[in-house]
Motif scaffolding. Structure first.
Motif, PDB file in Angstrom:
ATOM      1  N   PRO A  28       0.673  -1.277   0.052  1.00  0.00           N
ATOM      2  CA  PRO A  28      -0.170  -0.013  -0.137  1.00  0.00           C
ATOM      3  C   PRO A  28       0.751   1.308   0.195  1.00  0.00           C
ATOM      4  O   PRO A  28       0.451   2.243  -0.429  1.00  0.00           O
ATOM      5  CB  PRO A  28      -0.771  -0.065   1.284  1.00  0.00           C
ATOM      6  N   ASP A  29       2.057   1.220   0.646  1.00  0.00           N
ATOM      7  CA  ASP A  29       2.734   2.490   0.585  1.00  0.00           C
ATOM      8  C   ASP A  29       4.000   2.485  -0.530  1.00  0.00           C
ATOM      9  O   ASP A  29       4.678   3.321  -0.523  1.00  0.00           O
ATOM     10  CB  ASP A  29       3.583   2.864   2.028  1.00  0.00           C
ATOM     11  N   GLY A  30       3.954   1.486  -1.562  1.00  0.00           N
ATOM     12  CA  GLY A  30       4.664   1.470  -2.430  1.00  0.00           C
ATOM     13  C   GLY A  30       6.160   0.814  -2.219  1.00  0.00           C
ATOM     14  O   GLY A  30       7.080   0.895  -3.021  1.00  0.00           O
ATOM     15  N   SER A  31       6.268   0.513  -0.960  1.00  0.00           N
ATOM     16  CA  SER A  31       7.720   0.019  -0.624  1.00  0.00           C
ATOM     17  C   SER A  31       8.155  -1.377  -1.089  1.00  0.00           C
ATOM     18  O   SER A  31       7.334  -2.039  -1.896  1.00  0.00           O
ATOM     19  CB  SER A  31       7.937  -0.076   0.922  1.00  0.00           C
ATOM     20  N   GLU A  32       9.356  -1.833  -1.012  1.00  0.00           N
ATOM     21  CA  GLU A  32       9.683  -3.160  -2.048  1.00  0.00           C
ATOM     22  C   GLU A  32       9.181  -4.167  -1.130  1.00  0.00           C
ATOM     23  O   GLU A  32       8.841  -4.386   0.114  1.00  0.00           O
ATOM     24  CB  GLU A  32      11.276  -3.227  -1.677  1.00  0.00           C
ATOM     25  N   LEU A  33       8.840  -5.129  -1.922  1.00  0.00           N
ATOM     26  CA  LEU A  33       8.302  -6.437  -1.401  1.00  0.00           C
ATOM     27  C   LEU A  33       9.493  -7.543  -1.396  1.00  0.00           C
ATOM     28  O   LEU A  33      10.529  -7.293  -1.934  1.00  0.00           O
ATOM     29  CB  LEU A  33       7.370  -7.030  -2.549  1.00  0.00           C
ATOM     30  N   PRO A  34       9.323  -8.737  -0.707  1.00  0.00           N
ATOM     31  CA  PRO A  34      10.261  -9.705  -0.446  1.00  0.00           C
ATOM     32  C   PRO A  34      10.636 -10.188  -1.764  1.00  0.00           C
ATOM     33  O   PRO A  34       9.760 -10.511  -2.845  1.00  0.00           O
ATOM     34  CB  PRO A  34       9.435 -10.617   0.419  1.00  0.00           C
ATOM     35  N   ALA A  35      11.884 -10.321  -1.677  1.00  0.00           N
ATOM     36  CA  ALA A  35      12.292 -10.976  -3.336  1.00  0.00           C
ATOM     37  C   ALA A  35      11.795 -12.277  -3.653  1.00  0.00           C
ATOM     38  O   ALA A  35      11.392 -13.011  -2.693  1.00  0.00           O
ATOM     39  CB  ALA A  35      13.913 -10.864  -3.052  1.00  0.00           C
ATOM     40  N   TRP A  36      11.835 -12.624  -4.569  1.00  0.00           N
ATOM     41  CA  TRP A  36      11.355 -14.073  -5.168  1.00  0.00           C
ATOM     42  C   TRP A  36      12.149 -14.419  -6.355  1.00  0.00           C
ATOM     43  O   TRP A  36      12.926 -13.733  -7.000  1.00  0.00           O
ATOM     44  CB  TRP A  36       9.915 -14.126  -5.493  1.00  0.00           C
ATOM     45  N   THR A  37      11.966 -15.847  -6.738  1.00  0.00           N
ATOM     46  CA  THR A  37      12.559 -16.227  -7.890  1.00  0.00           C
ATOM     47  C   THR A  37      11.801 -17.204  -8.795  1.00  0.00           C
ATOM     48  O   THR A  37      10.522 -17.683  -8.018  1.00  0.00           O
ATOM     49  CB  THR A  37      13.967 -17.328  -7.452  1.00  0.00           C
ATOM     50  N   PRO A  38      12.094 -17.195  -9.788  1.00  0.00           N
ATOM     51  CA  PRO A  38      10.949 -17.956 -10.809  1.00  0.00           C
ATOM     52  C   PRO A  38      10.504 -19.354 -10.483  1.00  0.00           C
ATOM     53  O   PRO A  38      11.386 -20.135  -9.917  1.00  0.00           O
ATOM     54  CB  PRO A  38      11.770 -18.142 -12.132  1.00  0.00           C
ATOM     55  N   GLU A  62      11.613  -6.365 -10.684  1.00  0.00           N
ATOM     56  CA  GLU A  62      10.342  -5.313 -10.292  1.00  0.00           C
ATOM     57  C   GLU A  62      10.232  -5.555  -8.615  1.00  0.00           C
ATOM     58  O   GLU A  62       9.673  -6.371  -8.396  1.00  0.00           O
ATOM     59  CB  GLU A  62       9.211  -5.558 -11.101  1.00  0.00           C
ATOM     60  N   LYS A  63      10.935  -4.641  -8.123  1.00  0.00           N
ATOM     61  CA  LYS A  63      10.995  -5.031  -6.686  1.00  0.00           C
ATOM     62  C   LYS A  63       9.717  -4.454  -5.844  1.00  0.00           C
ATOM     63  O   LYS A  63       9.563  -4.875  -4.770  1.00  0.00           O
ATOM     64  CB  LYS A  63      12.346  -4.309  -5.870  1.00  0.00           C
ATOM     65  N   THR A  64       9.031  -3.800  -6.409  1.00  0.00           N
ATOM     66  CA  THR A  64       7.856  -3.289  -5.808  1.00  0.00           C
ATOM     67  C   THR A  64       6.447  -3.582  -6.027  1.00  0.00           C
ATOM     68  O   THR A  64       5.405  -3.318  -5.683  1.00  0.00           O
ATOM     69  CB  THR A  64       7.979  -1.540  -5.926  1.00  0.00           C
ATOM     70  N   GLN A  65       6.512  -4.775  -6.974  1.00  0.00           N
ATOM     71  CA  GLN A  65       5.018  -5.361  -7.297  1.00  0.00           C
ATOM     72  C   GLN A  65       5.428  -6.679  -7.800  1.00  0.00           C
ATOM     73  O   GLN A  65       6.423  -7.283  -8.017  1.00  0.00           O
ATOM     74  CB  GLN A  65       4.653  -4.527  -8.579  1.00  0.00           C
TER      75      GLN A  65
END
Length: 329
Positions: A28-38, A62-65
């Protein structure tokens, strides 16, 4: 794997094909989300409280979505219909994750096979492979071209991409693709159960069972022997217990798990907020950290190596090989 449940906002919705809706999700505040891999999924809690798992099909850089895609399947258990009919841009959805039991392993050549909505984890994999030096062949089958999502993105990937609408070309030539694959090819498949079974059989015969990696989005065709039962053929000297105890560290209690109840049911007596969905050992929503003891695994998610580590287990079908199991719950 994150075990905390937080909220994501639906930033954008887009119809990717007939019946397939994609959602772009952000904090909601546009901050970075936890990293992920395919290959990774997130668990999404829908407005009704239903928990469903969706593959991430965006770009991990794409770190924020996050992006997920959902098929409006009339034969589903209701989660997909709820997303299509009630979730809107601006909706807040609790989620947990990401988690990944379908991770790409290093290989010189990859054969990716997707059926229908199974393209979602395969798309992220193909994008990463295409950016490197490994060989890539992707086969994507669907009922009709109009029902197949992300065709525009697949068209610019690179590598060999075969789009096989059934009404135009029939079924993909899986045997031919595997026969032509170089030795050491890693095969990744996601799609309906008949497709997975066919790929498994061909892979074992032509490339070896170790080459096969797959992810189901439904229950396997035949139930896992002994799933959810107190006895197991591989339970070992301390296994086959009709009853065992589970200590829940965070809940600060120890409970008995009788033969006629699942571990998930017993844990939910004191922790009703724990996430679960399929109750058949294939979705991973109830995956929980094991702190001590030896679990008796009956899921269809964890690899043999993961089971031997005994770091996590699925509460819905797992039991214990030891008199006491200690969980982070």
């Amino acid at each position: 794997m994150s075990t905390e449940t937080t909220e994501l906002m639906v930033r954008q919705q887009r119809l990717e094909s007939d019946g397939v809706l994609s959602l772009v999700l952000e904090h909601p505040d546009g901050s970075e989300l936890p990293a992920w891999t395919p290959g990774a999924h997130i668990d999404v809690v829908l407005p009704s409280g239903t928990v469903r798992q969706y593959s991430l099909c965006s770009d991990p850089t794409e770190k924020t979505q996050y992006r997920i895609a959902v098929l409006n399947d009339p034969n589903s258990r209701g989660g997909s219909r709820e997303i299509h009919e009630t979730v809107r841009t601006g909706s807040l959805l609790p989620y947990r994750g990401p988690r990944n039991h379908f991770e790409l392993q290093p290989a010189q050549n990859y054969l990716l096979i997707a059926g229908g909505i199974g393209i979602t984890p395969i798309l992220a994999m193909a994008r990463q492979i295409a950016q490197g030096d490994a060989g890539l062949t992707l086969i994507y089958g669907g009922r009709t071209r109009a029902s197949m999502a992300f065709l525009d993105e697949l068209a610019v990937l690179g590598g060999t991409v075969e789009i096989v609408p059934q009404d135009e070309y029939g079924y993909p030539d899986l045997e031919g693709a595997m026969a032509a694959a170089p030795a050491g090819t890693a095969v990744y498949c996601c799609g309906p159960e008949p497709l997975i079974r066919a790929v498994e059989q061909l892979c074992e015969r032509l490339l070896g069972a170790d080459a096969m990696h797959f992810e189901r989005f439904g229950a396997p065709a035949a139930p896992t022997p002994g799933a959810g039962k107190a006895e197991s053929e591989d339970s070992g000297s301390n296994g086959g217990l009709a009853e065992f105890e589970v200590e829940l560290k965070r809940s600060n209690c120890t409970l008995k798990v009788p033969a006629d109840r699942t571990l998930l049911d017993v844990v939910r007596d004191v922790n009703p907020s724990i996430l679960f969905s399929c109750e058949e050992g294939f979705c991973g929503s109830c995956e929980t950290k094991v702190l001590a003891g030896i679990p008796d695994h009956h899921d269809t998610i964890l690899s043999k190596a993961d089971r031997e580590k005994n770091e996590t287990m699925m509460l819905c079908v797992g039991r214990s090989k030891t008199p006491l199991l200690v969980l982070d719950a």
